[in-house]
Enzyme design. Structure first.
Site, PDB file in Angstrom:
ATOM      1  N   LEU A 232      57.580  36.775  39.242  1.00 24.59           N
ATOM      2  CA  LEU A 232      57.083  37.994  38.596  1.00 24.59           C
ATOM      3  C   LEU A 232      56.549  37.699  37.190  1.00 24.59           C
ATOM      4  CD1 LEU A 232      59.953  40.368  39.723  1.00 24.59           C
ATOM      5  CD2 LEU A 232      57.576  40.477  40.467  1.00 24.59           C
ATOM      6  N   THR A 276      61.338  27.269  35.241  1.00 24.16           N
ATOM      7  CA  THR A 276      62.356  27.848  36.104  1.00 24.16           C
ATOM      8  C   THR A 276      62.877  26.769  37.066  1.00 24.16           C
ATOM      9  OG1 THR A 276      62.859  29.713  37.538  1.00 24.16           O
ATOM     10  CG2 THR A 276      60.648  28.841  37.722  1.00 24.16           C
ATOM     11  N   LYS A 280      64.729  23.143  34.760  1.00 24.81           N
ATOM     12  CA  LYS A 280      65.133  23.471  33.389  1.00 24.81           C
ATOM     13  C   LYS A 280      65.845  22.306  32.698  1.00 24.81           C
ATOM     14  CE  LYS A 280      65.611  28.453  33.947  1.00 24.81           C
ATOM     15  NZ  LYS A 280      66.467  29.614  33.840  1.00 24.81           N
ATOM     16  N   ASP A 316      67.279  32.282  27.631  1.00 21.94           N
ATOM     17  CA  ASP A 316      68.072  32.952  28.671  1.00 21.94           C
ATOM     18  C   ASP A 316      69.303  33.643  28.065  1.00 21.94           C
ATOM     19  OD1 ASP A 316      66.553  32.476  30.927  1.00 21.94           O
ATOM     20  OD2 ASP A 316      67.511  30.573  31.389  1.00 21.94           O
ATOM     21  N   GLY A 339      79.750  31.764  39.499  1.00 20.85           N
ATOM     22  CA  GLY A 339      78.688  30.757  39.561  1.00 20.85           C
ATOM     23  C   GLY A 339      78.829  29.818  38.378  1.00 20.85           C
ATOM     24  N   ALA A 340      78.210  28.632  38.494  1.00 20.09           N
ATOM     25  CA  ALA A 340      78.355  27.653  37.409  1.00 20.09           C
ATOM     26  C   ALA A 340      77.055  26.898  37.174  1.00 20.09           C
ATOM     27  CB  ALA A 340      79.482  26.683  37.749  1.00 20.09           C
ATOM     28  N   GLY A 341      75.918  27.515  37.509  1.00 19.95           N
ATOM     29  CA  GLY A 341      74.621  26.866  37.291  1.00 19.95           C
ATOM     30  C   GLY A 341      74.068  27.244  35.918  1.00 19.95           C
ATOM     31  N   GLY A 445      69.450  42.554  37.166  1.00 18.28           N
ATOM     32  CA  GLY A 445      68.872  41.393  36.487  1.00 18.28           C
ATOM     33  C   GLY A 445      67.452  41.573  35.976  1.00 18.28           C
TER      34      GLY A 445
HETATM   35  P1  NAP Z   1      71.679  27.447  39.978  1.00 19.21           P
HETATM   36  O1  NAP Z   1      71.591  26.602  38.742  1.00 19.21           O
HETATM   37  O2  NAP Z   1      71.208  26.917  41.273  1.00 19.21           O
HETATM   38  O3  NAP Z   1      73.223  27.908  40.153  1.00 19.21           O
HETATM   39  C1  NAP Z   1      73.640  28.723  41.202  1.00 19.21           C
HETATM   40  C2  NAP Z   1      75.150  28.820  41.196  1.00 19.21           C
HETATM   41  O4  NAP Z   1      75.510  29.722  42.243  1.00 19.21           O
HETATM   42  C3  NAP Z   1      75.859  27.492  41.490  1.00 19.21           C
HETATM   43  O5  NAP Z   1      77.050  27.458  40.792  1.00 19.21           O
HETATM   44  C4  NAP Z   1      76.080  27.603  42.997  1.00 19.21           C
HETATM   45  O6  NAP Z   1      77.173  26.836  43.451  1.00 19.21           O
HETATM   46  C5  NAP Z   1      76.425  29.065  43.120  1.00 19.21           C
HETATM   47  N1  NAP Z   1      76.261  29.544  44.476  1.00 19.21           N
HETATM   48  C6  NAP Z   1      75.153  29.455  45.241  1.00 19.21           C
HETATM   49  N2  NAP Z   1      75.376  30.027  46.437  1.00 19.21           N
HETATM   50  C7  NAP Z   1      76.658  30.464  46.423  1.00 19.21           C
HETATM   51  C8  NAP Z   1      77.484  31.117  47.380  1.00 19.21           C
HETATM   52  N3  NAP Z   1      77.011  31.447  48.585  1.00 19.21           N
HETATM   53  N4  NAP Z   1      78.743  31.430  47.022  1.00 19.21           N
HETATM   54  C9  NAP Z   1      79.224  31.092  45.802  1.00 19.21           C
HETATM   55  N5  NAP Z   1      78.487  30.457  44.856  1.00 19.21           N
HETATM   56  C10 NAP Z   1      77.234  30.159  45.171  1.00 19.21           C
HETATM   57  O7  NAP Z   1      70.895  28.820  39.774  1.00 19.21           O
HETATM   58  P2  NAP Z   1      70.699  29.619  38.403  1.00 19.21           P
HETATM   59  O8  NAP Z   1      69.426  29.196  37.747  1.00 19.21           O
HETATM   60  O9  NAP Z   1      71.958  29.571  37.626  1.00 19.21           O
HETATM   61  O10 NAP Z   1      70.431  31.096  38.959  1.00 19.21           O
HETATM   62  C11 NAP Z   1      71.449  31.845  39.600  1.00 19.21           C
HETATM   63  C12 NAP Z   1      70.946  33.241  39.890  1.00 19.21           C
HETATM   64  O11 NAP Z   1      70.641  33.923  38.688  1.00 19.21           O
HETATM   65  C13 NAP Z   1      69.660  33.272  40.715  1.00 19.21           C
HETATM   66  O12 NAP Z   1      69.729  34.306  41.643  1.00 19.21           O
HETATM   67  C14 NAP Z   1      68.584  33.575  39.730  1.00 19.21           C
HETATM   68  O13 NAP Z   1      67.508  34.308  40.298  1.00 19.21           O
HETATM   69  C15 NAP Z   1      69.344  34.466  38.745  1.00 19.21           C
HETATM   70  N6  NAP Z   1      68.714  34.396  37.428  1.00 19.21           N
HETATM   71  C16 NAP Z   1      68.239  35.542  36.922  1.00 19.21           C
HETATM   72  C17 NAP Z   1      67.643  35.530  35.687  1.00 19.21           C
HETATM   73  C18 NAP Z   1      67.102  36.828  35.133  1.00 19.21           C
HETATM   74  O14 NAP Z   1      66.292  36.779  34.222  1.00 19.21           O
HETATM   75  N7  NAP Z   1      67.548  37.959  35.644  1.00 19.21           N
HETATM   76  C19 NAP Z   1      67.524  34.352  34.945  1.00 19.21           C
HETATM   77  C20 NAP Z   1      68.041  33.173  35.498  1.00 19.21           C
HETATM   78  C21 NAP Z   1      68.637  33.208  36.751  1.00 19.21           C
HETATM   79  P3  NAP Z   1      76.963  25.354  44.024  1.00 19.21           P
HETATM   80  O15 NAP Z   1      76.691  24.487  42.827  1.00 19.21           O
HETATM   81  O16 NAP Z   1      78.256  25.066  44.685  1.00 19.21           O
HETATM   82  O17 NAP Z   1      75.813  25.416  44.980  1.00 19.21           O
END
Ligand code: NAP
Length: 483
Positions: A232, A276, A280, A316, A339-341, A445
């Site tokens: 977006l 993204t 990152k 962020d 979550g821990a990403g 979000g």
């Molecule tokens: P990321 O770095 O890939 O981290 C994702 C995290 O979620 C990891 O800890 C992963 O665990 C965990 N996870 C994935 N699937 C899971 C499940 N089924 N059950 C439990 N834990 C699960 O991603 P990210 O960049 O942090 O983004 C995470 C979310 O935030 C995304 O949906 C993204 O769209 C959203 N986001 C939104 C914004 C915004 O502006 N609103 C900004 C950034 C991100 P594992 O390591 O074990 O896979």
């Protein structure tokens, strides 16, 4: 002003539908009538009453179209189109001059498609096709990287300098830039529609990307990611540039890897980029200058070119906090981040800095520990324990389109005050719906997405993001994705 024209490709299953779609393409400079999928084809009827020049194309299944009626029948269709006065017909190059070319060469678009990648003999192929004397040579190849586009642009620009009409396109996600920046690829026109991988909707091309206003002096920005086709961010930033009358465009830049992006960014003089997933962290490790938050988290979401170098920052954290703190007083609250990403790290840094007692709960203990170390939060159990939080942040992708019927927590454990879901598509996730039913307040979000985009925009332009422009653009963008 762009020299390249807009050619809208229309497809249909009946002649009548094809004609209606042709007439609906009011913004087009010319239309490509894809007759290969028309079941009751009447070539004369398809062309009759048109108000724009037309290219008649009957692409076979083998060449990526849907015509399977045999070569004789296809030839008859093309001959009929020429007889009925079509401005152009599209003929696929088969490696040697086609007898049809000789007579009608000034009405022929000679095209070659390679769905497997960029052939090593691209230039030779172009010159062999050009030697037939046709009006337009079209080369469309699958781009596997952004750098695949550089030789396409060189070839196209050379053709334009030599006074030749050519359309040289990269297909697929990484190829989108070749369609939007068609002028920098020397293209006489850009095909818009949904007929080929990476094609851009005509309305988006003209309104969102301001195709007709782009010139050599237009600054280029973009979002680096993989995939980014449904991002977006272009809708928001392009609307912002338009609102402040900045001669700039913002593109989806799907890169093979970080090297691919930096190479392309140098070749095309990219001024700045949002970063993204999944780049990152690697981008952070590659830039010399980063803001304190970027250094702390070890990840950045924004790049800006300063002469021949890049500066990076991470907004962020601010983007996460802004909608939260503008609406809620969270002093003394206990927060749990699931979550821990990257997003979990940004959220927990923001919460700890705001004095909130924060736990990170993740399915992988080592990742939770790493995120806790970065932010100063503690590690909680997973699944989340009952009555353990006032604010719950979902920083996992669970619940995101298309998995809209999933939630990171069972409804029975939604026992706190506020649930903040960082997922923004859909804007109301199952988690938020269930949280509302259980009496929690909720935050989606989308507002974070808008808040961090506004900070990027301000960093790049030095101008405050215009009121409501980003919000409106993101809502419209989301609605069109849903369609
Ligand atoms: P990321 O770095 O890939 O981290 C994702 C995290 O979620 C990891 O800890 C992963 O665990 C965990 N996870 C994935 N699937 C899971 C499940 N089924 N059950 C439990 N834990 C699960 O991603 P990210 O960049 O942090 O983004 C995470 C979310 O935030 C995304 O949906 C993204 O769209 C959203 N986001 C939104 C914004 C915004 O502006 N609103 C900004 C950034 C991100 P594992 O390591 O074990 O896979």
């Amino acid at each position: 002003m762009a020299q390249s024209q807009v050619c809208v490709t229309v497809r249909a299953t009946t002649t009548d539908q094809l004609r209606r779609r042709r007439d609906a393409a009011v913004e087009a400079d010319l239309v490509e009538l894809r007759v290969d999928g028309v079941e009751d084809l009447d070539v004369s009827g398809a062309l009759k009453g048109r108000s724009k020049p037309a290219i008649v194309t009957c692409r076979t299944v083998q060449d990526g179209g849907s015509f399977d009626g045999g070569e004789e029948a296809r030839r008859r269709i093309i001959a009929e189109a020429l007889k009925c006065g079509a401005e152009y017909v599209d003929i696929e190059w088969n490696g040697s001059p086609d007898p049809r070319i000789t007579k009608h060469r000034n009405r022929i678009v000679l095209s070659s498609h390679d769905f497997s990648g960029r052939p090593s003999d691209l230039a030779d192929r172009y010159f062999a096709m050009r030697a037939t004397g046709v009006a337009v040579v079209k080369l469309a190849v699958k781009a596997k990287s952004l750098m695949d586009l550089v030789p396409l642009a060189d070839l196209g620009c050379r053709a334009r300098r030599d006074g030749e009409q050519a359309v040289i396109i990269g297909m697929g996600g990484p190829g989108v830039a070749s369609r939007i920046l068609a002028d920098r690829f020397g293209a006489c026109w850009s095909y818009a529609g949904d007929a080929a991988p990476g094609q851009v909707d005509p309305d988006r091309l003209i309104r969102e990307f301001r195709f007709r206003e782009l010139s050599d002096s237009t600054e280029v920005y973009g979002v680096l990611g993989k995939p980014v086709i449904h991002s977006l961010s272009p809708a928001m930033h392009n609307a912002g540039f338009r609102a402040i009358s900045k001669d700039a465009v913002y593109l989806p830049l799907e890169a093979a890897d970080v090297d691919d992006f930096f190479g392309f960014a140098d070749a095309f003089k990219i001024s700045g980029a949002s970063v993204t997933a999944p780049f990152k962290e690697e981008v952070h490790s590659r830039v010399r200058e980063s803001d304190p938050i970027g250094k702390r988290i070890g990840a950045v979401n924004t790049l800006q070119r300063v002469q021949n170098n890049w500066r990076a920052m991470n907004c962020d954290v601010d983007g996460f906090l802004e909608p939260l703190l503008s609406r809620f007083t969270i002093d003394g609250w206990r927060a749990t981040v699931v979550g821990a990403g990257g997003a979990a790290k940004a959220a927990s840094v923001g919460l700890v800095e705001s004095g909130v007692l924060t736990k990170i709960c993740a399915r992988r203990q080592d990742k939770a520990e790493e995120a806790a170390r970065v932010s100063g939060a503690t590690v909680g159990g997973f699944p989340v324990e009952p009555n353990s939080w006032d604010l719950l942040v979902n920083a996992t992708p669970v619940g995101m389109t298309p998995q809209v019927n999933e939630s990171p927590l069972p409804a029975s454990s939604l026992d706190g005050r506020l649930v903040y879901d960082l997922v923004y598509n859909p804007s109301r996730t199952l988690l938020l719906k269930e949280a509302t039913k259980r009496g929690c307040r909720t935050l989606g979000g989308l507002e974070m997405l808008v808040a961090q985009a506004k900070r990027q925009f301000e960093w790049w332009t030095g101008v405050q993001a215009p009121n409501s422009v980003f919000e409106t653009a993101v809502k419209n963008g989301l609605a069109s994705i849903a369609e």
